[in-house]
Structure formats: structure tokens, C-alpha cells
Design a protein around this motif. Structure first.
Motif, mmCIF file in Angstrom:
data_model
loop_
_atom_site.group_PDB
_atom_site.id
_atom_site.type_symbol
_atom_site.label_atom_id
_atom_site.label_comp_id
_atom_site.label_asym_id
_atom_site.label_seq_id
_atom_site.Cartn_x
_atom_site.Cartn_y
_atom_site.Cartn_z
ATOM 1 N N GLN A 1 73.271 49.217 41.733
ATOM 2 C CA GLN A 1 73.858 49.850 42.918
ATOM 3 C C GLN A 1 74.063 51.333 42.607
ATOM 4 O O GLN A 1 75.132 51.720 42.119
ATOM 5 C CB GLN A 1 75.192 49.203 43.276
ATOM 6 N N ARG B 1 74.823 53.926 44.192
ATOM 7 C CA ARG B 1 75.986 54.584 44.792
ATOM 8 C C ARG B 1 77.260 54.304 44.019
ATOM 9 O O ARG B 1 78.207 55.095 44.045
ATOM 10 C CB ARG B 1 76.122 54.096 46.244
ATOM 11 N N VAL B 2 77.272 53.186 43.296
ATOM 12 C CA VAL B 2 78.463 52.789 42.553
ATOM 13 C C VAL B 2 78.698 53.694 41.343
ATOM 14 O O VAL B 2 79.841 54.007 40.997
ATOM 15 C CB VAL B 2 78.336 51.318 42.102
ATOM 16 N N ALA C 1 80.534 57.004 41.994
ATOM 17 C CA ALA C 1 81.863 56.699 42.530
ATOM 18 C C ALA C 1 82.808 56.264 41.418
ATOM 19 O O ALA C 1 83.972 56.695 41.354
ATOM 20 C CB ALA C 1 81.758 55.612 43.596
ATOM 21 N N LEU C 2 82.316 55.422 40.500
ATOM 22 C CA LEU C 2 83.166 54.985 39.398
ATOM 23 C C LEU C 2 83.385 56.091 38.373
ATOM 24 O O LEU C 2 84.394 56.089 37.670
ATOM 25 C CB LEU C 2 82.574 53.743 38.738
ATOM 26 N N SER D 1 86.310 57.785 39.991
ATOM 27 C CA SER D 1 87.526 56.992 39.824
ATOM 28 C C SER D 1 88.012 57.021 38.379
ATOM 29 O O SER D 1 89.221 56.989 38.118
ATOM 30 C CB SER D 1 87.312 55.551 40.299
ATOM 31 N N VAL E 1 88.837 55.314 46.366
ATOM 32 C CA VAL E 1 87.469 55.227 45.833
ATOM 33 C C VAL E 1 87.102 53.778 45.535
ATOM 34 O O VAL E 1 86.011 53.318 45.882
ATOM 35 C CB VAL E 1 87.329 56.096 44.567
ATOM 36 N N ARG E 2 88.032 53.052 44.907
ATOM 37 C CA ARG E 2 87.735 51.658 44.565
ATOM 38 C C ARG E 2 87.615 50.784 45.811
ATOM 39 O O ARG E 2 86.916 49.773 45.798
ATOM 40 C CB ARG E 2 88.809 51.110 43.624
ATOM 41 N N VAL F 1 84.049 51.346 47.293
ATOM 42 C CA VAL F 1 82.967 50.800 46.479
ATOM 43 C C VAL F 1 83.330 49.369 46.103
ATOM 44 O O VAL F 1 84.230 49.136 45.301
ATOM 45 C CB VAL F 1 82.744 51.646 45.214
ATOM 46 N N VAL G 1 83.198 46.488 44.110
ATOM 47 C CA VAL G 1 82.747 45.966 42.816
ATOM 48 C C VAL G 1 83.829 45.053 42.270
ATOM 49 O O VAL G 1 84.995 45.127 42.668
ATOM 50 C CB VAL G 1 82.464 47.103 41.810
ATOM 51 N N GLY H 1 84.390 46.973 37.203
ATOM 52 C CA GLY H 1 84.608 48.381 37.537
ATOM 53 C C GLY H 1 85.424 49.085 36.477
ATOM 54 O O GLY H 1 85.126 50.223 36.091
#
Length: 303
Positions: free
Chosen positions: A74, A76-77, A80-81, A84, A172-173, A176, A178, A183
Motif C-alpha cells: 500500500q 500511500r501507507v 503516512a506512517l 505519524s 493520520v492513523r 490510513v 492499517v 503500524g
């Protein structure tokens, strides 16, 4: 008609685990206070290193590389992580510094404010709509912060920094989807190398004394800080899947309440009438928001 079945035991276990998690978060200032001789940045770096080893080891034992391949599939993940990870690192670092600098009461204020920061982010970013009573609740909290700012001569930056960073982390979490532990594992990997590099730099003659200067007791506390970090997060992920979010919302006030009590009674920080009035306005806002949410949910058909 047969009698309704009793609630399954797993729900009670989830309740106990979640409540226990918030109790641990509430009393953890005492743990970081035991490390007050260690610079806050070094505590933070050790916390990341040892918790990363623990979480990633758990994920590898339970699922091999499957959890990492699933996240990598993924695209996009991944960024983002990374974001975060930066937010939670800032939150942890500020929290540790504040505890050991004598600001435990203000850290509790940050986590009392946090739920209402989440509300504001929901409105501004997710375009959620608030009912009138919810706006009144947010207004009460804002008045409380304004009162504390007026009396202190400056905004409660520590509390606002903790509330904003954790609120943005949660946003953010939320955006997304996950697995919580997976995560956390990827966030830990992002933070691991910079933290390890800082630990090694500190040990190379820049103020670090791990395994030599602070004593074995302090060294063990630094290592066990990874457990103190990871176990409550895993416990929260376990419990929150097994009990209603409304119950989680009420349980979350255990932690800042215990932090406030510790700040006043254990660390002997001042808590006069001026501070009590500001906290009182924020507590009123929280009570209004929680009460209105429960009342509204009970009114909905089939709730």
C-alpha cells in the motif's frame, strides 16, 4: 422466548485490559522520573530503540515478513506512517522532558484537552458537523485554556503541544487503515536508525553513560522503557477491538486524572484556585461532550 445470552467473557477481558492500559499510562510519569538523571533526548532514543526491537520481534515471530509485505503493498501507507512516526516521537520526547522538568500537571492538561482537539480536527479536516451542545463543550474547553493562558502570562505550550501532536497522530492513523500493531512496527522501523545513531553518538563521548556511568539499575530502566512503551500500545490495540468506542472514550480520562493526582500529591506541583478554574472549565466541556454523545446515541433507533 429464551433469555438473552450473557456478554461473552472476552468483553470483560477487553474492558480490563483497556482500563489497565490507561492506568499504566497514568502512572508512567513516576517511571520517567526515576530516569531524571538521564537527558530527555537520550531517554527518548533508548525508548524508541528498545520498543522497536520488542515490537518488530513480536511481529516477526507471529507473522514473519507478512506484516511488512502487506504494508509495503500500500504505497500511500508508507509516507503516512513516516509522518505519524515523527508526530509520536515529538509527543513522546516532549512528554518525557516535561515530566522531568516538573510539569506533570500540565502534561495531564494536554491529555484532557486531546479529545476536544480531535473534535476540532474532525471538523476542520474531515468536515464533520457538530451539534449545538458539542460546540458549547468545545467553547468551554477553549475558555479554560484562555483562562490558564491569562493567568500564566503565556499559553500552556506543553499541554497544547502534547494535545496537538497526539491529535494529529490519531488523525493520520485514522486516515490510513492499517493493523495497529503492524503500524506501530513500521513507525518503529522509521525511528529506529536515527534513534540508534543518536544513542551511539551520545555514548561516543557526548554525555552518554549507558553500561558504564549511570549504573546497572538505570541501564535496566532504560531498556525496560521499551516494554513500558510497547506493552500499553499493544494492550490498547487488543482492548479497543473488544469494547464499544464510547466506553473507550470514558476510560481514556483515567490516564490524565492519575497524572494530575501524581503531579499534585507526588511531585508537589502547585495547583491553586486559578489553575483549578481553568481545569474546571475544560472538565465541564469534556463532561458536556461525553454526556451529549451518550444521550444522542441512546435516542437513535436501534442504538
Amino acid at each position: 422466548m429464551s433469555a438473552a445470552p450473557e456478554a461473552p467473557a472476552v468483553d470483560r477481558r477487553g474492558l480490563l485490559v483497556t482500563a489497565g492500559t490507561f492506568v499504566l499510562w497514568g502512572v508512567v510519569p513516576v517511571y520517567w522520573h526515576l530516569l531524571k538523571m538521564v537527558p530527555a533526548m537520550q531517554i527518548m532514543a533508548h525508548r524508541v530503540v528498545w520498543s522497536a526491537l520488542l515490537v518488530v520481534a513480536w511481529l516477526m515471530l507471529s507473522n514473519g515478513f507478512g506484516w511488512l509485505r502487506k504494508l509495503a503493498a500500500q504505497p500511500r501507507v508508507l509516507p503516512a506512517l513516516a509522518l505519524s512516526a515523527v508526530l509520536i516521537a515529538f509527543n513522546w520526547g516532549l512528554y518525557i522532558w516535561a515530566v522531568n522538568a516538573g510539569h506533570v500537571v500540565e502534561t495531564s492538561l494536554g491529555y484532557f484537552i486531546n479529545p476536544l482537539v480531535n473534535v476540532v480536527l474532525g471538523v476542520l479536516v474531515l468536515h464533520e458537523r457538530l451539534r449545538r451542545a458539542q460546540w458549547i463543550a468545545v467553547g468551554c474547553a477553549a475558555l479554560g485554556v484562555a483562562w490558564l493562558t491569562l493567568n500564566a502570562g503565556s499559553p500552556p505550550w506543553i499541554a497544547l503541544g502534547l494535545a496537538a501532536s497526539f491529535g494529529l497522530y490519531g488523525l493520520v492513523r485514522k486516515l490510513v487503515a492499517v493493523d495497529p500493531v503492524a503500524g506501530l512496527g513500521l513507525e518503529s522501523l522509521y525511528l529506529f536508525l536515527p534513534s540508534l545513531a543518536y544513542v551511539l553518538w551520545a555514548e561516543a563521548g557526548h554525555g552518554g553513560s549507558f553500561a558504564s556511568g549511570w549504573g546497572w539499575g538505570t541501564d535496566l530502566l532504560l531498556v525496560f522503557g521499551g516494554v513500558v512503551t510497547a506493552v500499553p500500545l499493544v494492550g490498547f490495540a487488543y482492548g479497543v477491538r473488544r469494547i464499544p468506542l464510547s466506553v473507550v472514550g470514558l476510560l481514556q480520562y483515567i490516564a490524565p486524572t492519575l497524572q494530575l493526582l501524581l503531579g499534585v500529591w507526588f511531585f508537589h506541583e502547585p495547583f491553586g484556585l486559578d489553575r483549578a478554574l481553568g481545569f474546571g472549565a475544560i472538565w465541564l466541556g469534556l463532561a458536556l461532550y461525553a454526556g451529549e454523545g451518550l444521550w444522542h446515541s441512546r435516542r437513535r433507533p436501534g442504538a
